[in-house]
Design a protein around this motif. Structure first.
Motif, PDB file in Angstrom:
ATOM      1  N   LYS A 201      24.336  -3.648  13.339  1.00 63.53           N
ATOM      2  CA  LYS A 201      25.391  -4.650  13.473  1.00 63.53           C
ATOM      3  C   LYS A 201      26.276  -4.688  12.230  1.00 63.53           C
ATOM      4  O   LYS A 201      25.770  -4.669  11.102  1.00 63.53           O
ATOM      5  CB  LYS A 201      24.780  -6.036  13.695  1.00 63.53           C
ATOM      6  N   LEU A 202      27.584  -4.739  12.457  1.00 64.92           N
ATOM      7  CA  LEU A 202      28.516  -5.016  11.374  1.00 64.92           C
ATOM      8  C   LEU A 202      28.719  -6.526  11.349  1.00 64.92           C
ATOM      9  O   LEU A 202      29.079  -7.129  12.362  1.00 64.92           O
ATOM     10  CB  LEU A 202      29.853  -4.316  11.594  1.00 64.92           C
ATOM     11  N   GLN A 203      28.473  -7.123  10.182  1.00 63.78           N
ATOM     12  CA  GLN A 203      28.567  -8.575  10.068  1.00 63.78           C
ATOM     13  C   GLN A 203      29.543  -8.981   8.974  1.00 63.78           C
ATOM     14  O   GLN A 203      29.802  -8.222   8.038  1.00 63.78           O
ATOM     15  CB  GLN A 203      27.187  -9.172   9.786  1.00 63.78           C
ATOM     16  N   TYR A 212      26.472 -15.234   8.041  1.00 63.16           N
ATOM     17  CA  TYR A 212      27.080 -14.008   8.536  1.00 63.16           C
ATOM     18  C   TYR A 212      27.248 -14.079  10.050  1.00 63.16           C
ATOM     19  O   TYR A 212      26.371 -14.590  10.760  1.00 63.16           O
ATOM     20  CB  TYR A 212      26.213 -12.801   8.195  1.00 63.16           C
ATOM     21  N   THR A 213      28.363 -13.555  10.548  1.00 60.07           N
ATOM     22  CA  THR A 213      28.653 -13.476  11.977  1.00 60.07           C
ATOM     23  C   THR A 213      28.774 -12.011  12.379  1.00 60.07           C
ATOM     24  O   THR A 213      29.405 -11.218  11.670  1.00 60.07           O
ATOM     25  CB  THR A 213      29.967 -14.206  12.326  1.00 60.07           C
ATOM     26  N   THR A 214      28.175 -11.650  13.499  1.00 55.99           N
ATOM     27  CA  THR A 214      28.243 -10.265  13.967  1.00 55.99           C
ATOM     28  C   THR A 214      29.598  -9.977  14.584  1.00 55.99           C
ATOM     29  O   THR A 214      30.066 -10.701  15.468  1.00 55.99           O
ATOM     30  CB  THR A 214      27.132  -9.984  14.990  1.00 55.99           C
ATOM     31  N   LYS A 216      30.516  -6.503  15.544  1.00 59.39           N
ATOM     32  CA  LYS A 216      30.310  -5.438  16.528  1.00 59.39           C
ATOM     33  C   LYS A 216      29.004  -4.725  16.230  1.00 59.39           C
ATOM     34  O   LYS A 216      28.408  -4.905  15.163  1.00 59.39           O
ATOM     35  CB  LYS A 216      31.469  -4.439  16.507  1.00 59.39           C
ATOM     36  N   THR A 217      28.546  -3.931  17.178  1.00 61.01           N
ATOM     37  CA  THR A 217      27.354  -3.104  16.993  1.00 61.01           C
ATOM     38  C   THR A 217      27.728  -1.650  17.180  1.00 61.01           C
ATOM     39  O   THR A 217      28.374  -1.285  18.182  1.00 61.01           O
ATOM     40  CB  THR A 217      26.246  -3.485  17.990  1.00 61.01           C
ATOM     41  N   TYR A 240      26.159  -4.374   6.839  1.00 64.99           N
ATOM     42  CA  TYR A 240      25.480  -3.872   8.030  1.00 64.99           C
ATOM     43  C   TYR A 240      24.095  -4.503   8.088  1.00 64.99           C
ATOM     44  O   TYR A 240      23.476  -4.797   7.055  1.00 64.99           O
ATOM     45  CB  TYR A 240      25.364  -2.350   7.986  1.00 64.99           C
ATOM     46  N   SER A 241      23.612  -4.704   9.322  1.00 68.29           N
ATOM     47  CA  SER A 241      22.308  -5.318   9.532  1.00 68.29           C
ATOM     48  C   SER A 241      21.542  -4.548  10.604  1.00 68.29           C
ATOM     49  O   SER A 241      22.051  -4.324  11.702  1.00 68.29           O
ATOM     50  CB  SER A 241      22.471  -6.777   9.973  1.00 68.29           C
ATOM     51  N   ASN A 252      18.912  -5.554   5.676  1.00 62.26           N
ATOM     52  CA  ASN A 252      20.313  -5.906   5.583  1.00 62.26           C
ATOM     53  C   ASN A 252      20.915  -5.247   4.340  1.00 62.26           C
ATOM     54  O   ASN A 252      20.285  -5.228   3.271  1.00 62.26           O
ATOM     55  CB  ASN A 252      20.512  -7.426   5.452  1.00 62.26           C
TER      56      ASN A 252
END
Length: 261
Positions: A201-203, A212-214, A216-217, A240-241, A252
C-alpha cells in the motif's frame, strides 16, 4: 525456590536429547504417567520469531505445569522445525530456571537462540514456517508428561521496506513519483533479496496529522521494486506499507516528507 535444568533446540525429526527421571528415550512422542498437567506454554510472548541475516535472535519460552506432588527439577524443552528441510539445526544448551508458583505449580523459563550465522543454523528458507515446541516435565512423585507439540509458533524471515518521494519540493498539481523496495532475509546466502509480486500500500500522512491514509495498492516487481505516481496537493509524508505473509512479517517504510508549494 529456583532450580536449573537444560534446554535443547533441535530440528525436525530429532527426539528430545534426554528425558525425565521416569521416562526413557524409547518413550518419545506424546505420553506420560499420572495426573501431572501442562497448563500453559508461551514462546516469544506469543509473537513470531523474526530472524534476519546476521544477528542471533533470542526467544523466551516458558512452560507452566502442575502436579499434586509438585514439579521436579528436570524439565526439557525442544524446538522442532518443519520436515524434511533439515534434521538437527541446533544443539544449543542453556539454563532453564524453574520457579514455584505454589506447592503444586511451577513455571520453567528459558531462551531459544536462532542464529542465522551459526554453522548448525538455518539450512534453507524452508525454516520460515510453523515450528513445534516439545516439552517433557516430571513431578516429584515420578509422574511425567511429554508433548511433541505442546504449542506451535512461527519463525519468519525479517523484512525491509523503503520509500522515496520526489521531486522535493514540488508544485501543487504536479506529479510525485514514489519509489521503494520490499526485501526479506535469505538464509541461504545471508543477504536480503527483493520480495516479488507482493501487494504493498502507498500511504500518505498530512503534515500535522498522526494518521496515514491508503492512496492505492501496487505490487512489487520481480526484484521487489516499487514505483507509482500521485498528484501533489498538500505537504505531507509518503510511505509504503506491507501487511506481511505467513513467512514474512509486516513492515512499514519510514515516511518521506514532500514540501508542496
Amino acid at each position: 525456590m529456583r532450580t536449573t535444568t537444560r534446554l535443547a533446540l533441535l530440528g525436525a525429526g530429532v527426539s528430545l536429547l534426554t528425558t525425565a527421571v521416569c521416562a526413557s528415550p524409547a518413550q518419545a512422542g506424546d505420553g506420560g504417567s499420572g495426573d501431572i498437567t501442562i497448563d500453559k506454554v508461551v514462546v516469544n510472548g506469543g509473537k513470531p520469531v523474526v530472524v534476519g541475516t546476521t544477528k542471533a535472535v533470542s526467544a523466551k519460552v516458558s512452560v507452566t505445569a502442575s502436579d499434586d506432588s509438585g514439579i521436579a527439577e528436570t524439565t526439557y524443552i525442544s524446538a522442532f522445525g518443519p520436515s524434511p528441510n533439515f534434521a538437527q539445526i541446533w544443539a544449543d544448551a542453556g539454563d532453564i530456571t524453574c520457579v514455584k508458583t505454589n506447592a503444586t505449580t511451577s513455571t520453567c523459563s528459558g531462551t531459544l537462540t536462532f542464529d542465522p550465522q551459526a554453522s548448525t543454523g538455518f539450512v534453507d528458507n524452508g525454516a520460515a514456517a510453523t515450528w513445534k515446541l516439545g516439552t517433557l516435565v516430571s513431578a516429584n512423585d515420578h509422574d511425567f508428561i511429554h508433548r511433541d507439540a505442546a504449542t506451535t509458533f512461527k519463525v519468519q524471515r525479517a523484512s525491509k521496506l523503503t520509500a522515496d518521494a520526489s521531486p522535493e519540493p514540488v508544485k501543487k498539481g504536479r506529479a510525485i513519483t514514489v519509489t521503494g523496495k520490499l526485501s526479506r532475509a535469505n538464509w541461504e546466502d545471508n543477504q536480503y533479496h527483493g520480495y516479488a509480486s507482493q501487494p504493498v500500500k502507498l500511504q500518505f500522512r498530512k503534515k500535522g496529522s498522526s494518521t496515514y491514509t491508503t492512496l492505492k495498492t501496487i505490487r512489487t516487481t520481480s526484484t521487489g521494486s516499487l514505483k507509482t505516481t500521485v498528484t501533489a496537493s498538500v505537504d505531507g509524508y509518503f510511505r509504503y506499507s506491507f501487511a506481511g505473509t505467513a513467512t514474512t512479517p509486516a513492515v512499514n517504510a519510514t515516511g518521506d516528507f514532500v514540501d508542496v508549494r
